[in-house]
Design an enzyme around this catalytic site. Structure first.
Site, mmCIF file in Angstrom:
data_model
loop_
_atom_site.group_PDB
_atom_site.id
_atom_site.type_symbol
_atom_site.label_atom_id
_atom_site.label_comp_id
_atom_site.label_asym_id
_atom_site.label_seq_id
_atom_site.Cartn_x
_atom_site.Cartn_y
_atom_site.Cartn_z
ATOM 1 N N ASP A 115 0.879 -1.276 0.241
ATOM 2 C CA ASP A 115 0.063 0.101 0.058
ATOM 3 C C ASP A 115 0.896 1.200 -0.036
ATOM 4 O O ASP A 115 2.149 1.053 0.179
ATOM 5 C CB ASP A 115 -0.766 -0.118 1.209
ATOM 6 C CG ASP A 115 -1.734 1.121 1.384
ATOM 7 O OD1 ASP A 115 -2.175 1.511 0.249
ATOM 8 O OD2 ASP A 115 -2.119 1.722 2.509
ATOM 9 N N ASP A 117 -0.093 5.167 1.033
ATOM 10 C CA ASP A 117 -0.203 6.151 2.307
ATOM 11 C C ASP A 117 -0.294 5.454 3.522
ATOM 12 O O ASP A 117 -1.221 4.463 3.765
ATOM 13 C CB ASP A 117 -1.677 6.774 2.008
ATOM 14 C CG ASP A 117 -1.600 7.573 0.956
ATOM 15 O OD1 ASP A 117 -1.196 8.963 0.947
ATOM 16 O OD2 ASP A 117 -2.096 7.627 -0.215
ATOM 17 N N ASP A 311 -1.996 -0.659 5.772
ATOM 18 C CA ASP A 311 -2.439 0.080 6.999
ATOM 19 C C ASP A 311 -3.995 0.278 7.083
ATOM 20 O O ASP A 311 -4.591 0.696 8.187
ATOM 21 C CB ASP A 311 -1.652 1.425 7.161
ATOM 22 C CG ASP A 311 -2.152 2.553 6.486
ATOM 23 O OD1 ASP A 311 -2.409 2.242 5.271
ATOM 24 O OD2 ASP A 311 -2.606 3.558 6.933
#
Length: 383
Positions: A115, A117, A311
């Site tokens: 991922d 961000d 996240d």
């Protein structure tokens, strides 16, 4: 692979003959020298950077998506250390369990999914300022030289590429609804599969005009909400409320719901301090992971170990996909306990970079040992 308590076991996976790399070696303690100096420098730099009822429930969900909310700090101060310890026991640190992870990859090809961000860059107030550090970029480039590597993000693919700036990666933007292969290959990872290079997959192209309409509507409807930011991610629209006063969260939620109510072919999902308006097609980061594995020629291959690090709530689709495969490792990036299908955890992007660099170092050592063994075998006298 034998089942363990922390690595997703391979259940019901028929062995498939495929030209995957040969056996890998257990991780060795890092050696002092130039490589370690670079790794320490990277880590130091990264650490330095570092209805009313329904609506009320939605606002509570919005609060829960903010790990830095004051309630979380108060809860920690009140003594939920035991809860955190219990959560860590179920989702141990990927750094602490590094040897187990690389042992699980013995004889398999690791494929990395990352991922953006909150994983490769810190979460910031302005989404347009979520820049990746040069040291993290170096770590990701090093990983891509050793393993097929993909960035899987809710962001527009072009925007993610502007942040990462590495042409040798696969990019899956808009939660996997916009996938493109590498502009160049640094290691020839993909097997002989015509789809593996220059992949371009856009399963929601027909929704583009509708997405643009919603984008413009949401800009207009949230104009009077201080701090709200609407972002067009091509195949989805993101409404960020990170900078909105908590008293205005209900207004943001109701605005998004009322606009999307007029578009039955769109749906609203929630991420980390963001609402995302997406097509109703059955496509997510988990489907993107499966598509990329197929494109690389590993769809039905037992000799592959996908590793996904993320996240956000949207990354849970990828973690669940790994569990459905009975094959792979999911790593959640979070400092706070949360429900997850991931097997391991890391606390922040600095730990993600440490994990990536250790993985690179381990692979380089494994290759060096293999070369030495082959030389020794070649030099051995024949009977």
């Amino acid at each position: 692979m034998a089942q363990t308590s922390v690595v997703v076991p391979e259940v019901g996976m028929a062995a498939t003959a495929c030209p995957c790399p040969g056996p890998l070696f257990p991780y060795l303690p890092p050696r002092a020298g130039a490589g370690m100096a670079v790794r320490r420098k990277c880590l130091r730099a990264a650490q330095a950077e570092l209805g009313a009822g329904l609506l009320n429930g939605l606002v509570e969900s919005m609060r829960a998506s903010s790990p830095t909310h004051a309630r979380a700090a108060a809860a920690l101060a009140a003594g939920v250390d035991e809860e955190h310890a219990a959560w860590m026991a179920r989702h141990p640190s990927a750094l602490g369990k590094f040897e187990e992870i690389v042992a699980a990859s013995k004889g398999k090809q690791i494929v990395m999914f990352l991922d953006y961000d909150g994983t490769l860059s810190p979460i910031v107030n302005d989404p347009d300022a979520a820049f990746m550090s040069d040291t993290m970029r170096m770590a990701v480039r090093s990983v891509a030289k050793q393993f097929p590597t993909a960035i899987v993000s809710g962001r527009c693919r072009d925007k993610v590429f502007e942040f990462v700036k590495l042409a040798e990666l696969y990019y899956a933007g808009s939660h996997g609804m916009d996938i493109k292969g590498p502009a160049k290959s640094s290691a020839g990872h993909a097997k002989s599969n015509s789809k593996a290079k220059g992949v371009l997959f856009q399963p929601a192209s027909e929704f583009l005009p509708m997405i643009e309409q919603v984008h413009q509507r949401l800009i207009e409807e949230t104009r009077d909400v201080p701090g709200a930011k609407v972002e067009n991610n091509k195949f989805c629209v993101s409404v960020h409320f990170r900078n909105v006063d908590e008293k205005g969260w209900a207004a943001v939620a109701e605005t998004v719901k009322s606009v999307v109510r007029e578009y039955p072919k769109l749906r609203v999902t929630q991420g980390r301090m963001v609402f995302e308006v997406r097509p109703t097609i059955k496509w997510d980061k988990g489907k993107a992971l499966e598509f990329l594995l197929e494109s690389l020629g590993y769809a039905d291959c037992a000799d592959v170990l996908p590793v996904y690090i993320g996240d956000d709530r949207t990354d849970e689709d990828a973690f669940k996909a790994l569990r459905r495969r009975g094959q792979g490792i999911g790593i959640l990036v979070s400092k706070h306990p949360k429900e997850t299908s991931a097997s391991f955890s890391l606390q922040e992007p600095a730990e993600v970079m440490e994990f990536l660099l250790r993985l690179v170092e381990w692979k380089q050592l494994a290759k060096a040992r293999l070369r030495l063994r082959r030389r020794a075998d070649a030099a051995a006298p024949t009977a």
